[in-house]
Structure formats: C-alpha cells, structure tokens
Design an enzyme around this catalytic site. Structure first.
Site, PDB file in Angstrom:
ATOM      1  N   ARG A  46      26.606 -56.704 -30.046  1.00 14.06           N
ATOM      2  CA  ARG A  46      26.727 -56.492 -28.843  1.00 14.06           C
ATOM      3  C   ARG A  46      25.513 -56.852 -28.059  1.00 14.06           C
ATOM      4  O   ARG A  46      25.497 -57.394 -26.962  1.00 14.06           O
ATOM      5  CB  ARG A  46      26.913 -54.965 -28.400  1.00 14.06           C
ATOM      6  N   ASP A  86      33.564 -44.768 -29.515  1.00 12.19           N
ATOM      7  CA  ASP A  86      33.009 -44.275 -30.858  1.00 12.19           C
ATOM      8  C   ASP A  86      33.457 -42.827 -31.299  1.00 12.19           C
ATOM      9  O   ASP A  86      33.651 -42.687 -32.466  1.00 12.19           O
ATOM     10  CB  ASP A  86      31.315 -44.435 -30.880  1.00 12.19           C
ATOM     11  N   ARG A 122      36.872 -42.759 -32.420  1.00 11.94           N
ATOM     12  CA  ARG A 122      37.080 -43.538 -33.589  1.00 11.94           C
ATOM     13  C   ARG A 122      36.536 -42.546 -34.662  1.00 11.94           C
ATOM     14  O   ARG A 122      36.989 -42.471 -36.069  1.00 11.94           O
ATOM     15  CB  ARG A 122      36.043 -44.602 -33.707  1.00 11.94           C
ATOM     16  N   HIS A 126      26.215 -47.380 -27.558  1.00 10.40           N
ATOM     17  CA  HIS A 126      27.397 -47.908 -28.088  1.00 10.40           C
ATOM     18  C   HIS A 126      27.308 -49.227 -28.864  1.00 10.40           C
ATOM     19  O   HIS A 126      27.211 -50.203 -28.414  1.00 10.40           O
ATOM     20  CB  HIS A 126      28.442 -48.137 -26.971  1.00 10.40           C
TER      21      HIS A 126
END
Length: 314
Positions: free
Chosen positions: A89, A149, A152, A176
C-alpha cells in the site's frame, strides 16, 4: 433541520461501483451522485442501478460533477491508482497523493461542510493528506481505517472457534496494512476472553494460531489481488457501514482512521483506532486498553507512517 441525505461518490472503479450497489441495497440515503473521469462507465452504472430501484429502496441516483458536493452530507473518495500485484500500500503513496491534490481542491471549491470519507490506499496517509489539503476540522475527515481488517480478523477467529463472526468482538488497530496490530488482549466471545482460557480449552487460541490468524488478516488483500486483481466487496460494505453510522447518527464504535493527538503517546498521525462515529463525523476517540506489547506495536505503526509522511512533506 435537514430531512434528506446525500452522498457524493468520487471514483467509480471496482470499489466505488460496489459501494454504490451496496448503498442501493441498504437504502439509508436519499441521493447518491457518482463522479468519475470515465463518465460513460459512471452513466452505465447509474442506469444499471436505477433499473433496480423498484426492487430496492427509493432513492435518487445520478452522475454529476464536483458542483454536486455543495450540499453533500458525505463525500466518499475511492478514486486513485489501483494497487498492483506484489505492491504494498505504501508503494501507492506518491501516485495517489498527486491525484488527491486535484480531487480535494475541486471538492473544497464547493463545500467546507461535508464529511470526507477516504478509502483510497494507503488510506491512513491519504486521510492525513486530505485533512491538510482540505483544511477541514479533523472530526470531518475520516479514513476507512482498520474496519475491514477487523472484519477479516473476526472472521478468521470465528472460523477457528466455530462461531458466527458477529459473536466475536475484537479489533485490529494502527495502519491499514503491514504494521497493523491485532488487539488480542481484549478479544472476546460472549464476554469470554480466549486469552485467559486454559490451554486445553476449545476456546483457547495459542501463539501459533494467533500468528497464523494475524498473517492471514494482514495478507488478505495481497492474496485476493493475486487471485482476482482487486478487493472490493468487503471494503464497500465497510464504507457503507461508516456512512450509515454518520447519516443515522448511530454513535457506533468503529475502528476508523483519524488524526490522533495524545492517543497512547501518539501525536500528529492518522491511524485506525476505535472511535464513536455519528452525525458530526468522528465524535470521540475511544481509549482502548492495550497490553504493553500492543502499545509498542501501535507506536511502531505510527512511527512508520510518520516517516512516510515526512518524505512527502505532510
């Protein structure tokens, strides 16, 4: 007092279009305006969504331009360069900062009252970029943070324990991305802390299992991108959940990305931490108890992002 609600969506790629569809299904807003540089694609999606109105909830869905931000309650930004296979990212940072410079200038030409909700990666950095470029108060610039997150994480814990993910209560905080922090110390199932269960209990999660769950949580996006090119369903649901909390003034506690001042010794950086989300945006940051190790990990996550922010002048 305003009795209608309006979301402007900037960016109609995989995440944006899935978010628009999710909003239609959830039916919590009166008006949705889609803005995208590919106007034909935006108009095609707009028509497709409108054709389903009879089967969903009444709302107005149009394609517009930045002038439509003038009376928006929330401006959701999903526009940006997509993450490439094998790319972190953070690698996206410089390309998307340039894109955001243009987007934020056009938004603020028409509104200084809307709440900005950022989804573009790296989301914590771009939330801070949007905060600085817009000049908005920090309560009205929110990133999707670690809500995805955390979802998940709860799914994987639920799979291990054989329960419904909605019965698992726990969060991932921090960036993140690669330095995110699972908060094992407060993870609970029906008020029970797996952390305190005997090692022979079916509710106990050992260190090896923790590491496996953490790595799967952290690596989920990479795995999905490798298999199908992009992630969009779960992040769209996350954005819709945040919008619903704002528009309905639910005061929900969600781990969104916001500008921190004095949070576990962290200052001057946007990170995902539990916050009360309501009609005014970020109403209050929640003081989440952390173990000594979790606090060190969170501070390390903050330091990592600060370093990147300094490199780009933010």
């Amino acid at each position: 007092m305003k009795t209608t609600s309006k979301i402007v969506l900037i960016g109609n790629g995989a995440v944006g279009s899935t978010f628009a569809y999710t909003v239609l299904l959830r039916g919590f807003v009166n008006e949705l305006v889609i803005i995208d540089s590919n106007r034909d694609k935006a108009e095609g999606d707009m028509l497709d969504l409108n054709h389903g109105l009879m089967l969903a909830q009444p709302m107005k869905i149009t394609v517009g331009d930045y002038a439509d931000c003038a009376d928006a309650d929330i401006v959701v930004i999903t526009a940006g360069s997509a993450q490439r296979p094998g790319e972190t990212r953070i690698d996206l940072m410089n390309r998307n900062v340039q894109i955001f410079d243009s987007i934020i200038k056009q938004i603020t030409a028409y509104t200084t009252k809307a709440i900005l909700l950022i989804a573009t990666n790296p989301v914590d950095i771009l939330t801070q970029v949007a905060l600085k470029l817009s000049g908005f108060p920090k309560e009205r610039v929110i990133g999707s943070g670690t809500l995805l997150d955390s979802s998940r994480f709860r799914y994987l814990v639920a799979e291990k324990l054989g329960v419904d993910p909605r019965s698992v209560h726990g969060m991932v905080i921090g960036e993140h991305g690669d330095s995110e922090v699972p908060v094992w110390s407060s993870l609970s199932v029906a008020g029970m802390l797996p952390e305190t269960q005997p090692q022979d209990s079916v509710w106990h999660i050992n260190e090896s299992q923790k590491e496996e769950i953490y790595n799967e949580t952290k690596g989920a996006a990479y795995k999905i991108i490798e298999k199908k090119g992009a992630t969009f369903y779960a992040i769209a649901l996350s954005l819709a959940r945040i919008c619903e909390a704002i528009l309905k003034d639910q005061r929900s506690i969600l781990p969104v990305s916001s500008y921190l001042e004095g949070y576990h010794g962290i200052n001057g950086v946007c990170l995902g931490v539990p916050s009360i989300v309501g009609r005014n945006g970020l109403e209050e940051v929640v003081p989440l108890p952390l173990s000594e190790r979790e606090e060190e990990q969170l501070q390390s996550s903050a330091a990592k992002l600060k370093q990147f922010l300094e490199e780009i002048g933010f």
